[in-house]
Scaffold this motif. Structure first.
Motif, PDB file in Angstrom:
ATOM      1  N   UNK A  49       0.921  -1.134  -0.075  1.00 14.78           N
ATOM      2  CA  UNK A  49       0.029  -0.051   0.049  1.00 14.78           C
ATOM      3  C   UNK A  49       1.059   1.179  -0.011  1.00 14.78           C
ATOM      4  N   UNK A  50       1.867   1.142   1.067  1.00 17.85           N
ATOM      5  CA  UNK A  50       2.879   2.372   0.981  1.00 17.85           C
ATOM      6  C   UNK A  50       2.165   3.805   0.955  1.00 17.85           C
ATOM      7  N   UNK A  51       1.310   4.047   1.922  1.00 19.76           N
ATOM      8  CA  UNK A  51       0.708   5.092   1.977  1.00 19.76           C
ATOM      9  C   UNK A  51       0.297   5.361   3.370  1.00 19.76           C
ATOM     10  N   UNK A  52       1.152   6.212   4.188  1.00 22.95           N
ATOM     11  CA  UNK A  52       0.787   6.357   5.592  1.00 22.95           C
ATOM     12  C   UNK A  52      -0.747   6.601   5.923  1.00 22.95           C
ATOM     13  N   UNK A  73     -11.563   1.593  -2.810  1.00 22.83           N
ATOM     14  CA  UNK A  73     -12.117   2.849  -3.329  1.00 22.83           C
ATOM     15  C   UNK A  73     -11.588   4.008  -2.183  1.00 22.83           C
ATOM     16  N   UNK A  74     -11.614   3.810  -0.879  1.00 24.00           N
ATOM     17  CA  UNK A  74     -11.082   4.774  -0.022  1.00 24.00           C
ATOM     18  C   UNK A  74      -9.742   4.833  -0.096  1.00 24.00           C
ATOM     19  N   UNK A  75      -8.797   3.561  -0.269  1.00 20.36           N
ATOM     20  CA  UNK A  75      -7.407   4.052  -0.604  1.00 20.36           C
ATOM     21  C   UNK A  75      -7.249   4.716  -1.900  1.00 20.36           C
ATOM     22  N   UNK A  76      -7.971   4.374  -2.884  1.00 20.19           N
ATOM     23  CA  UNK A  76      -7.637   4.930  -4.331  1.00 20.19           C
ATOM     24  C   UNK A  76      -7.901   6.566  -4.019  1.00 20.19           C
ATOM     25  N   UNK A  77      -8.943   7.167  -3.470  1.00 22.01           N
ATOM     26  CA  UNK A  77      -9.315   8.505  -3.193  1.00 22.01           C
ATOM     27  C   UNK A  77      -8.021   9.136  -2.671  1.00 22.01           C
ATOM     28  N   UNK A  78      -7.835   8.644  -1.515  1.00 22.68           N
ATOM     29  CA  UNK A  78      -6.811   9.181  -0.557  1.00 22.68           C
ATOM     30  C   UNK A  78      -5.445   9.379  -1.262  1.00 22.68           C
ATOM     31  N   UNK A  79      -5.054   8.224  -2.075  1.00 21.62           N
ATOM     32  CA  UNK A  79      -3.662   8.411  -2.678  1.00 21.62           C
ATOM     33  C   UNK A  79      -3.808   9.043  -4.150  1.00 21.62           C
ATOM     34  N   UNK A  80      -4.931   9.418  -4.618  1.00 21.23           N
ATOM     35  CA  UNK A  80      -5.007  10.111  -5.940  1.00 21.23           C
ATOM     36  C   UNK A  80      -4.411  11.371  -6.123  1.00 21.23           C
ATOM     37  N   UNK A  81      -3.867  11.991  -5.071  1.00 22.92           N
ATOM     38  CA  UNK A  81      -3.025  13.169  -5.138  1.00 22.92           C
ATOM     39  C   UNK A  81      -1.939  12.880  -5.645  1.00 22.92           C
TER      40      UNK A  81
END
Length: 235
Positions: A49-52, A73-81
């Motif tokens: 995942x590698x996203x704090x 989907x939550x992981x995708x949205x958070x990491x979309x930046x």
């Protein structure tokens, strides 16, 4: 910082950010262990995942027995930046091969991005694969190792917030922002401070009206647009 863009310089200039990774990685490992995850699962999450922020969200959703699709989907949205960040970095590596660009984009983080943007002030707006890849690799290895250690320590630490570990990442970003402001003389200092103040205000208001999973992306887009407009209009 200086104008060198070799591996050795990358190691030296990335090391100060390591302490921020250690603090938040330990906190995640402890939280993951408290949620019932094994040290191995915590390590695998950090590796893949590698996203704090996303990892903390995944753990909380796992505890609440959220559906798998909702977690993805939550992981995708958070990491979309990271799409915006990668697009910003890509022009500096247009002469490098595709696989090098993929490698940089895969391991790029908020911290290595901020470090790279600050480095531009010393290198006549150029970056090298060796330098940024070194920063990325150090960040990745530090995050994975210390989150694993945190999971092991979870047997002995009940509340990571009591140790102030949750503030480590915030403190690191404050330091990186300060370095960027004092080093970048190509932009008017007043303009920088106005954009910073506007971003802080937008973030504060955003917490009230915008879902946390979208907040960073929305604030980034609006903040960048605001900066471009006032720069062209007044600076």
């Amino acid at each position: 910082m200086d104008a060198s863009l070799d591996i050795r310089t990358g190691v030296k200039e990335t090391m100060p950010t390591v302490f921020g990774y250690i603090g938040i990685a330990l906190a995640f490992g402890i939280v993951g262990k408290a949620a019932g995850l094994s040290p191995l699962i915590v390590l695998l999450m950090s590796m893949f995942i590698y996203s704090g922020t996303a990892q903390f969200v995944v753990v909380s959703m796992f505890i609440s027995h959220s559906p798998l699709l909702s977690i993805v989907l939550s992981t995708l949205l958070i990491s979309s930046r990271m799409i915006l960040i990668s697009v910003t970095v890509a022009p500096y590596f247009k002469n490098d091969s595709l696989w090098k660009n993929i490698l940089l984009g895969t391991f790029l983080t908020d911290e290595s991005f901020a470090l790279g943007m600050n480095k531009l002030n010393f290198t006549n707006h150029t970056l090298s694969f060796q330098w940024l890849n070194t920063a990325n690799v150090i960040s990745f290895l530090t995050w994975c190792f210390w989150s694993f250690v945190g999971a092991i320590m979870g047997n002995f630490v009940g509340n990571p917030e009591a140790l102030g570990l949750d503030f480590a990442i915030v403190g690191m970003f404050i330091g990186l922002l300060y370095m960027q402001v004092i080093a970048d003389r190509s932009l008017n200092r007043k303009l920088q401070l106005i954009v910073i103040a506007f971003t802080l205000f937008l973030t504060y208001v955003g917490f009230i009206f915008i879902p946390s999973s979208l907040l960073i992306l929305v604030v980034t887009l609006i903040g960048c647009g605001f900066g471009v407009v006032i720069k062209r209009a007044y600076f």
